[in-house]
Design a protein around this motif. Structure first.
Motif, PDB file in Angstrom:
ATOM      1  N   LYS A   1      -2.176   0.305  -4.701  1.00  0.00           N
ATOM      2  CA  LYS A   1      -2.142  -1.019  -4.107  1.00  0.00           C
ATOM      3  C   LYS A   1      -1.397  -1.874  -5.115  1.00  0.00           C
ATOM      4  CE  LYS A   1      -6.370  -0.679  -1.485  1.00  0.00           C
ATOM      5  NZ  LYS A   1      -7.034   0.451  -1.449  1.00  0.00           N
ATOM      6  N   LEU A   2      -0.206  -2.340  -4.734  1.00  0.00           N
ATOM      7  CA  LEU A   2       0.675  -3.025  -5.671  1.00  0.00           C
ATOM      8  C   LEU A   2       0.820  -4.504  -5.332  1.00  0.00           C
ATOM      9  CD1 LEU A   2       3.479  -0.309  -5.809  1.00  0.00           C
ATOM     10  CD2 LEU A   2       1.548  -0.609  -7.377  1.00  0.00           C
ATOM     11  N   ASP A   3       0.754  -5.333  -6.389  1.00  0.00           N
ATOM     12  CA  ASP A   3       0.983  -6.761  -6.228  1.00  0.00           C
ATOM     13  C   ASP A   3       2.385  -6.954  -5.654  1.00  0.00           C
ATOM     14  OD1 ASP A   3       2.277  -9.338  -7.593  1.00  0.00           O
ATOM     15  OD2 ASP A   3       0.109  -9.667  -7.367  1.00  0.00           O
ATOM     16  N   PRO A   4       2.553  -7.808  -4.656  1.00  0.00           N
ATOM     17  CA  PRO A   4       3.839  -7.937  -4.007  1.00  0.00           C
ATOM     18  C   PRO A   4       4.941  -8.541  -4.865  1.00  0.00           C
ATOM     19  CG  PRO A   4       2.338  -9.604  -3.198  1.00  0.00           C
ATOM     20  CD  PRO A   4       1.539  -8.676  -4.061  1.00  0.00           C
ATOM     21  N   VAL A   5       4.595  -9.336  -5.870  1.00  0.00           N
ATOM     22  CA  VAL A   5       5.599  -9.993  -6.687  1.00  0.00           C
ATOM     23  C   VAL A   5       5.872  -9.220  -7.976  1.00  0.00           C
ATOM     24  CG1 VAL A   5       6.180 -12.114  -7.936  1.00  0.00           C
ATOM     25  CG2 VAL A   5       5.021 -12.257  -5.722  1.00  0.00           C
ATOM     26  N   THR A   6       4.816  -8.783  -8.650  1.00  0.00           N
ATOM     27  CA  THR A   6       4.978  -8.125  -9.951  1.00  0.00           C
ATOM     28  C   THR A   6       5.040  -6.608  -9.862  1.00  0.00           C
ATOM     29  OG1 THR A   6       2.599  -7.924 -10.369  1.00  0.00           O
ATOM     30  CG2 THR A   6       3.667  -9.993 -11.054  1.00  0.00           C
ATOM     31  N   GLY A   7       4.470  -6.038  -8.826  1.00  0.00           N
ATOM     32  CA  GLY A   7       4.407  -4.580  -8.707  1.00  0.00           C
ATOM     33  C   GLY A   7       3.259  -3.964  -9.484  1.00  0.00           C
ATOM     34  N   ALA A   8       2.448  -4.804 -10.139  1.00  0.00           N
ATOM     35  CA  ALA A   8       1.308  -4.297 -10.893  1.00  0.00           C
ATOM     36  C   ALA A   8       0.250  -3.723  -9.950  1.00  0.00           C
ATOM     37  CB  ALA A   8       0.698  -5.421 -11.733  1.00  0.00           C
ATOM     38  N   ALA A   9      -0.386  -2.646 -10.405  1.00  0.00           N
ATOM     39  CA  ALA A   9      -1.451  -2.023  -9.617  1.00  0.00           C
ATOM     40  C   ALA A   9      -2.655  -2.944  -9.546  1.00  0.00           C
ATOM     41  CB  ALA A   9      -1.836  -0.680 -10.203  1.00  0.00           C
ATOM     42  N   ARG A  10      -3.292  -2.966  -8.397  1.00  0.00           N
ATOM     43  CA  ARG A  10      -4.502  -3.782  -8.203  1.00  0.00           C
ATOM     44  C   ARG A  10      -5.724  -2.919  -8.351  1.00  0.00           C
ATOM     45  NH1 ARG A  10      -3.914  -8.173  -3.499  1.00  0.00           N
ATOM     46  NH2 ARG A  10      -2.402  -9.435  -4.551  1.00  0.00           N
TER      47      ARG A  10
ATOM     48  N   ASP B   1       0.872  -1.178   0.000  1.00  0.00           N
ATOM     49  CA  ASP B   1       0.000   0.000   0.000  1.00  0.00           C
ATOM     50  C   ASP B   1       0.912   1.232   0.000  1.00  0.00           C
ATOM     51  OD1 ASP B   1      -2.252   1.565   0.169  1.00  0.00           O
ATOM     52  OD2 ASP B   1      -2.644   1.150   2.282  1.00  0.00           O
ATOM     53  N   VAL B   2       0.835   2.027  -1.066  1.00  0.00           N
ATOM     54  CA  VAL B   2       1.735   3.173  -1.237  1.00  0.00           C
ATOM     55  C   VAL B   2       0.918   4.450  -1.362  1.00  0.00           C
ATOM     56  CG1 VAL B   2       3.544   4.192  -2.682  1.00  0.00           C
ATOM     57  CG2 VAL B   2       3.360   1.690  -2.487  1.00  0.00           C
ATOM     58  N   GLU B   3       1.370   5.482  -0.678  1.00  0.00           N
ATOM     59  CA  GLU B   3       0.741   6.801  -0.808  1.00  0.00           C
ATOM     60  C   GLU B   3       1.845   7.817  -1.087  1.00  0.00           C
ATOM     61  OE1 GLU B   3      -1.361  10.126   2.005  1.00  0.00           O
ATOM     62  OE2 GLU B   3      -1.801   8.034   2.432  1.00  0.00           O
ATOM     63  N   TYR B   4       1.618   8.632  -2.121  1.00  0.00           N
ATOM     64  CA  TYR B   4       2.579   9.701  -2.402  1.00  0.00           C
ATOM     65  C   TYR B   4       1.855  10.950  -2.873  1.00  0.00           C
ATOM     66  CZ  TYR B   4       2.472   8.637  -7.502  1.00  0.00           C
ATOM     67  OH  TYR B   4       2.105   8.436  -8.807  1.00  0.00           O
ATOM     68  N   ARG B   5       2.591  12.041  -2.913  1.00  0.00           N
ATOM     69  CA  ARG B   5       2.063  13.315  -3.383  1.00  0.00           C
ATOM     70  C   ARG B   5       2.792  13.711  -4.658  1.00  0.00           C
ATOM     71  NH1 ARG B   5      -0.874  12.249   0.448  1.00  0.00           N
ATOM     72  NH2 ARG B   5      -1.713  13.709   1.951  1.00  0.00           N
ATOM     73  N   THR B   6       2.052  14.325  -5.553  1.00  0.00           N
ATOM     74  CA  THR B   6       2.642  14.821  -6.798  1.00  0.00           C
ATOM     75  C   THR B   6       3.113  16.255  -6.593  1.00  0.00           C
ATOM     76  OG1 THR B   6       0.583  15.741  -7.672  1.00  0.00           O
ATOM     77  CG2 THR B   6       1.043  13.395  -8.145  1.00  0.00           C
ATOM     78  N   THR B   7       3.871  16.748  -7.545  1.00  0.00           N
ATOM     79  CA  THR B   7       4.329  18.137  -7.474  1.00  0.00           C
ATOM     80  C   THR B   7       3.167  19.117  -7.564  1.00  0.00           C
ATOM     81  OG1 THR B   7       4.779  18.063  -9.844  1.00  0.00           O
ATOM     82  CG2 THR B   7       6.650  17.670  -8.368  1.00  0.00           C
TER      83      THR B   7
END
Length: 87
Positions: free
Chosen positions: A78-87, A64-70
Protein backbone atom coordinates in the motif's frame (compact mmCIF):
# COMPACT_ATOMS: atom_id res chain seq x y z
CA UNK A 1 -43.26 -3.20 -26.48
CA UNK A 2 -41.94 -0.68 -28.95
CA UNK A 3 -38.25 -0.17 -29.73
CA UNK A 4 -38.23 3.24 -27.99
CA UNK A 5 -39.60 1.79 -24.74
CA UNK A 6 -37.16 -1.13 -24.83
CA UNK A 7 -34.23 1.22 -25.44
CA UNK A 8 -35.33 3.55 -22.62
CA UNK A 9 -35.62 0.66 -20.14
CA UNK A 10 -32.23 -0.75 -21.23
CA UNK A 11 -30.55 2.67 -20.93
CA UNK A 12 -31.57 3.24 -17.30
CA UNK A 13 -29.15 0.69 -15.73
CA UNK A 14 -26.30 1.94 -17.93
CA UNK A 15 -26.92 5.49 -16.75
CA UNK A 16 -26.96 4.42 -13.11
CA UNK A 17 -23.75 2.44 -13.52
CA UNK A 18 -21.90 5.31 -15.15
CA UNK A 19 -22.88 7.59 -12.26
CA UNK A 20 -21.60 5.07 -9.73
CA UNK A 21 -18.28 4.79 -11.55
CA UNK A 22 -17.88 8.54 -11.49
CA UNK A 23 -18.25 8.56 -7.70
CA UNK A 24 -14.90 6.76 -7.28
CA UNK A 25 -12.12 8.69 -5.60
CA UNK A 26 -9.20 9.74 -7.76
CA UNK A 27 -5.54 10.21 -6.81
CA UNK A 28 -4.78 13.65 -5.35
CA UNK A 29 -3.01 16.43 -7.19
CA UNK A 30 0.71 15.67 -7.26
CA UNK A 31 0.19 11.89 -7.03
CA UNK A 32 2.63 9.58 -8.77
CA UNK A 33 1.56 8.45 -12.23
CA UNK A 34 0.82 4.78 -12.70
CA UNK A 35 3.99 4.39 -14.77
CA UNK A 36 6.02 5.86 -11.89
CA UNK A 37 4.44 3.43 -9.42
CA UNK A 38 5.31 0.47 -11.65
CA UNK A 39 8.88 1.71 -12.23
CA UNK A 40 9.39 2.21 -8.48
CA UNK A 41 8.16 -1.30 -7.65
CA UNK A 42 10.36 -2.78 -10.39
CA UNK A 43 13.39 -0.90 -9.06
CA UNK A 44 12.79 -1.78 -5.41
CA UNK A 45 12.08 -5.47 -6.06
CA UNK A 46 15.03 -5.76 -8.43
CA UNK A 47 15.90 -9.25 -9.60
CA UNK A 48 13.44 -10.75 -7.11
CA UNK A 49 10.48 -9.49 -9.17
CA UNK A 50 8.80 -12.16 -11.26
CA UNK A 51 5.78 -10.09 -12.34
CA UNK A 52 3.40 -7.38 -11.18
CA UNK A 53 -0.05 -8.86 -10.91
CA UNK A 54 -2.09 -5.78 -10.07
CA UNK A 55 -1.82 -2.05 -9.46
CA UNK A 56 -4.97 -0.27 -8.39
CA UNK A 57 -5.99 3.06 -6.88
CA UNK A 58 -7.76 2.37 -3.57
CA UNK A 59 -10.52 4.77 -2.54
CA UNK A 60 -8.92 4.90 0.91
CA UNK A 61 -6.16 7.03 -0.64
CA UNK A 62 -3.26 4.81 -1.67
CA UNK A 63 -1.84 2.79 -4.56
CA UNK A 64 -2.50 -0.92 -3.93
CA UNK A 65 0.16 -3.11 -5.58
CA UNK A 66 0.44 -6.88 -5.73
CA UNK A 67 3.37 -8.73 -7.25
CA UNK A 68 5.06 -12.11 -7.17
CA UNK A 69 8.71 -12.78 -6.47
CA UNK A 70 10.90 -15.21 -8.37
CA UNK A 71 10.56 -17.51 -5.33
CA UNK A 72 6.77 -17.49 -5.82
CA UNK A 73 5.97 -15.28 -2.82
CA UNK A 74 3.02 -12.91 -2.99
CA UNK A 75 3.87 -9.31 -1.99
CA UNK A 76 1.19 -6.71 -1.33
CA UNK A 77 2.04 -3.04 -0.94
CA UNK A 78 0.00 0.00 0.00
CA UNK A 79 1.88 3.04 -1.29
CA UNK A 80 1.42 6.71 -0.47
CA UNK A 81 0.23 8.37 -3.67
CA UNK A 82 2.67 11.29 -3.53
CA UNK A 83 5.83 9.88 -1.94
CA UNK A 84 5.53 6.19 -2.80
CA UNK A 85 6.35 5.27 0.80
CA UNK A 86 4.82 2.05 2.10
CA UNK A 87 1.91 2.47 4.50
Amino acid sequence: MSFVKIFAVAAIPATLLSGAAMADEVPPVGAMKLSQVVAMVEEQAGTQLAFIKEVDWDDDGYWDVEYRTTAGDKVELKLDPVTGAAR
